[in-house]
Design a protein around this motif. Structure first.
Motif, mmCIF file in Angstrom:
data_model
loop_
_atom_site.group_PDB
_atom_site.id
_atom_site.type_symbol
_atom_site.label_atom_id
_atom_site.label_comp_id
_atom_site.label_asym_id
_atom_site.label_seq_id
_atom_site.Cartn_x
_atom_site.Cartn_y
_atom_site.Cartn_z
ATOM 1 N N MET A 155 0.825 -1.204 0.000
ATOM 2 C CA MET A 155 0.000 0.000 0.000
ATOM 3 C C MET A 155 0.863 1.259 0.000
ATOM 4 O O MET A 155 0.524 2.265 -0.621
ATOM 5 N N TYR A 156 1.992 1.194 0.700
ATOM 6 C CA TYR A 156 2.916 2.335 0.712
ATOM 7 C C TYR A 156 3.503 2.560 -0.679
ATOM 8 O O TYR A 156 3.549 3.692 -1.186
ATOM 9 N N TYR A 157 3.963 1.468 -1.324
ATOM 10 C CA TYR A 157 4.510 1.591 -2.667
ATOM 11 C C TYR A 157 3.450 2.106 -3.636
ATOM 12 O O TYR A 157 3.748 2.886 -4.556
ATOM 13 N N ARG A 158 2.230 1.669 -3.461
ATOM 14 C CA ARG A 158 1.148 2.105 -4.347
ATOM 15 C C ARG A 158 0.949 3.624 -4.233
ATOM 16 O O ARG A 158 0.770 4.320 -5.243
ATOM 17 N N ALA A 159 0.980 4.148 -3.007
ATOM 18 C CA ALA A 159 0.827 5.589 -2.817
ATOM 19 C C ALA A 159 1.976 6.346 -3.474
ATOM 20 O O ALA A 159 1.766 7.381 -4.124
ATOM 21 N N ALA A 206 -3.191 9.803 -4.903
ATOM 22 C CA ALA A 206 -2.040 9.557 -4.037
ATOM 23 C C ALA A 206 -2.298 10.078 -2.632
ATOM 24 O O ALA A 206 -1.949 9.435 -1.639
ATOM 25 N N LEU A 207 -2.921 11.254 -2.544
ATOM 26 C CA LEU A 207 -3.239 11.823 -1.235
ATOM 27 C C LEU A 207 -4.131 10.867 -0.449
ATOM 28 O O LEU A 207 -3.907 10.629 0.744
ATOM 29 N N VAL A 208 -5.132 10.310 -1.124
ATOM 30 C CA VAL A 208 -6.042 9.358 -0.473
ATOM 31 C C VAL A 208 -5.291 8.072 -0.110
ATOM 32 O O VAL A 208 -5.464 7.535 0.986
ATOM 33 N N ALA A 209 -4.441 7.587 -1.009
ATOM 34 C CA ALA A 209 -3.725 6.333 -0.772
ATOM 35 C C ALA A 209 -2.770 6.450 0.414
ATOM 36 O O ALA A 209 -2.676 5.525 1.237
ATOM 37 N N TYR A 210 -2.081 7.583 0.513
ATOM 38 C CA TYR A 210 -1.228 7.784 1.688
ATOM 39 C C TYR A 210 -2.066 7.785 2.959
ATOM 40 O O TYR A 210 -1.678 7.207 3.986
ATOM 41 N N GLY A 211 -3.214 8.456 2.916
ATOM 42 C CA GLY A 211 -4.079 8.502 4.085
ATOM 43 C C GLY A 211 -4.562 7.125 4.492
ATOM 44 O O GLY A 211 -4.621 6.799 5.694
ATOM 45 N N GLU A 212 -4.916 6.283 3.524
ATOM 46 C CA GLU A 212 -5.360 4.925 3.827
ATOM 47 C C GLU A 212 -4.243 4.116 4.472
ATOM 48 O O GLU A 212 -4.477 3.372 5.429
ATOM 49 N N PHE A 213 -3.027 4.260 3.946
ATOM 50 C CA PHE A 213 -1.895 3.554 4.547
ATOM 51 C C PHE A 213 -1.662 4.021 5.974
ATOM 52 O O PHE A 213 -1.474 3.212 6.890
ATOM 53 N N LYS A 272 6.098 2.415 11.971
ATOM 54 C CA LYS A 272 6.535 3.748 12.393
ATOM 55 C C LYS A 272 7.381 4.467 11.345
ATOM 56 O O LYS A 272 7.164 5.642 11.057
ATOM 57 N N VAL A 273 8.370 3.786 10.788
ATOM 58 C CA VAL A 273 9.269 4.448 9.841
ATOM 59 C C VAL A 273 8.529 4.780 8.548
ATOM 60 O O VAL A 273 8.556 5.923 8.071
ATOM 61 N N LEU A 274 7.846 3.774 7.982
ATOM 62 C CA LEU A 274 7.112 4.025 6.744
ATOM 63 C C LEU A 274 5.983 5.024 6.973
ATOM 64 O O LEU A 274 5.681 5.836 6.096
ATOM 65 N N ARG A 275 5.358 4.966 8.146
ATOM 66 C CA ARG A 275 4.270 5.907 8.432
ATOM 67 C C ARG A 275 4.781 7.341 8.437
ATOM 68 O O ARG A 275 4.152 8.244 7.887
ATOM 69 N N GLU A 276 5.934 7.571 9.060
ATOM 70 C CA GLU A 276 6.487 8.924 9.090
ATOM 71 C C GLU A 276 6.855 9.389 7.678
ATOM 72 O O GLU A 276 6.600 10.543 7.308
ATOM 73 N N ARG A 306 2.966 12.874 2.037
ATOM 74 C CA ARG A 306 1.592 13.353 1.854
ATOM 75 C C ARG A 306 1.514 14.867 2.071
ATOM 76 O O ARG A 306 0.831 15.585 1.333
ATOM 77 N N MET A 307 2.230 15.374 3.071
ATOM 78 C CA MET A 307 2.195 16.814 3.334
ATOM 79 C C MET A 307 2.898 17.594 2.226
ATOM 80 O O MET A 307 2.449 18.675 1.841
ATOM 81 N N SER A 308 3.998 17.059 1.716
ATOM 82 C CA SER A 308 4.686 17.705 0.599
ATOM 83 C C SER A 308 3.781 17.760 -0.624
ATOM 84 O O SER A 308 3.697 18.790 -1.313
#
Length: 209
Positions: free
Chosen positions: A74-78, A91-98, A106-110, A116-118
């Motif tokens: 899911m991270y790679y998909r975003a 992509a914004l939605v996909a990051y949010g879902e992940f 923790k690391v991938l989430r950060e 997502r913010m960028s």
């Protein structure tokens, strides 16, 4: 802004997640198996073939929805959606879902939060004003993502966001251990029009010095 965590994604973190792209144990996996699809995704990520990454991730999620590799997929998909033109909103939605589905990563989430913010900042500057919500929500995070959200808001002509970001930036400029991040917070304060905190006075000389 040096995008500290994005740099990690581009180097150490992403490399750690990808591992050895052509592992002897995976090389002979039959086409279409979970491990073969994941191996191909990782290779495509490494080569930045983002449309292929998106196709592979969609296939793995559809065929193996309970895969142990679902978080990374899911991270790679975003990331793929972010890098395929015209898919920024997805992509914004996909990051949010992940982020919502895997709080323990923790690391991938950060990395996902910062990516997502960028992306939200870029979308806002391109006229998609609703993306500001991502940055405002980022101010409620902890650690570096919170600071990153505040710094990004300093670039935008959004008064409520700047108002909320200012105390975070001042605390960063005064207390942050990382000198580079502290300097970025100081510059962000100046962009907003605030007054950075004064540096602490030098320690007093010992008696008789």
């Amino acid at each position: 802004m040096r995008d500290r965590r994005l740099g990690i994604v581009g180097a150490a973190t992403l490399a750690a997640c990808l591992g050895f792209l052509v592992h002897a144990g995976w090389a002979q996996q039959p086409a279409g198996t979970e491990q073969e699809i994941l191996r191909q995704i990782k290779e495509d990520v490494f080569e930045e073939r983002w449309e292929n990454v998106l196709e592979g991730c969609n296939e793995l999620i559809k065929k193996y929805p309970k895969s142990d590799s679902l978080a990374r997929t899911m991270y790679y998909r975003a990331r793929a959606l972010q890098n395929v033109p015209g898919h920024e909103s997805e992509a914004l939605v996909a990051y949010g879902e992940f982020i919502d589905k895997f709080p323990g990563e923790k690391v991938l989430r950060e990395d996902a939060l910062i990516s997502r913010m960028s992306l939200a900042k870029s979308m806002y500057l391109n006229g998609k004003k609703e993306a500001i919500r991502v940055l405002l929500d980022g101010l409620d995070e902890k650690g570096y993502p919170k600071i990153y959200a505040a710094i990004q808001l300093s670039y935008l002509e959004h008064i409520p966001g700047r108002t909320r970001a200012l105390p975070i930036l001042k605390e960063c400029a005064e207390k942050e251990d990382d000198g580079e991040v502290r300097n970025e917070c100081t510059l962000a304060i100046l962009r907003i029009g605030g007054t950075p905190p004064l540096p602490p006075p030098p320690p007093a000389a010992p008696p008789g010095a």
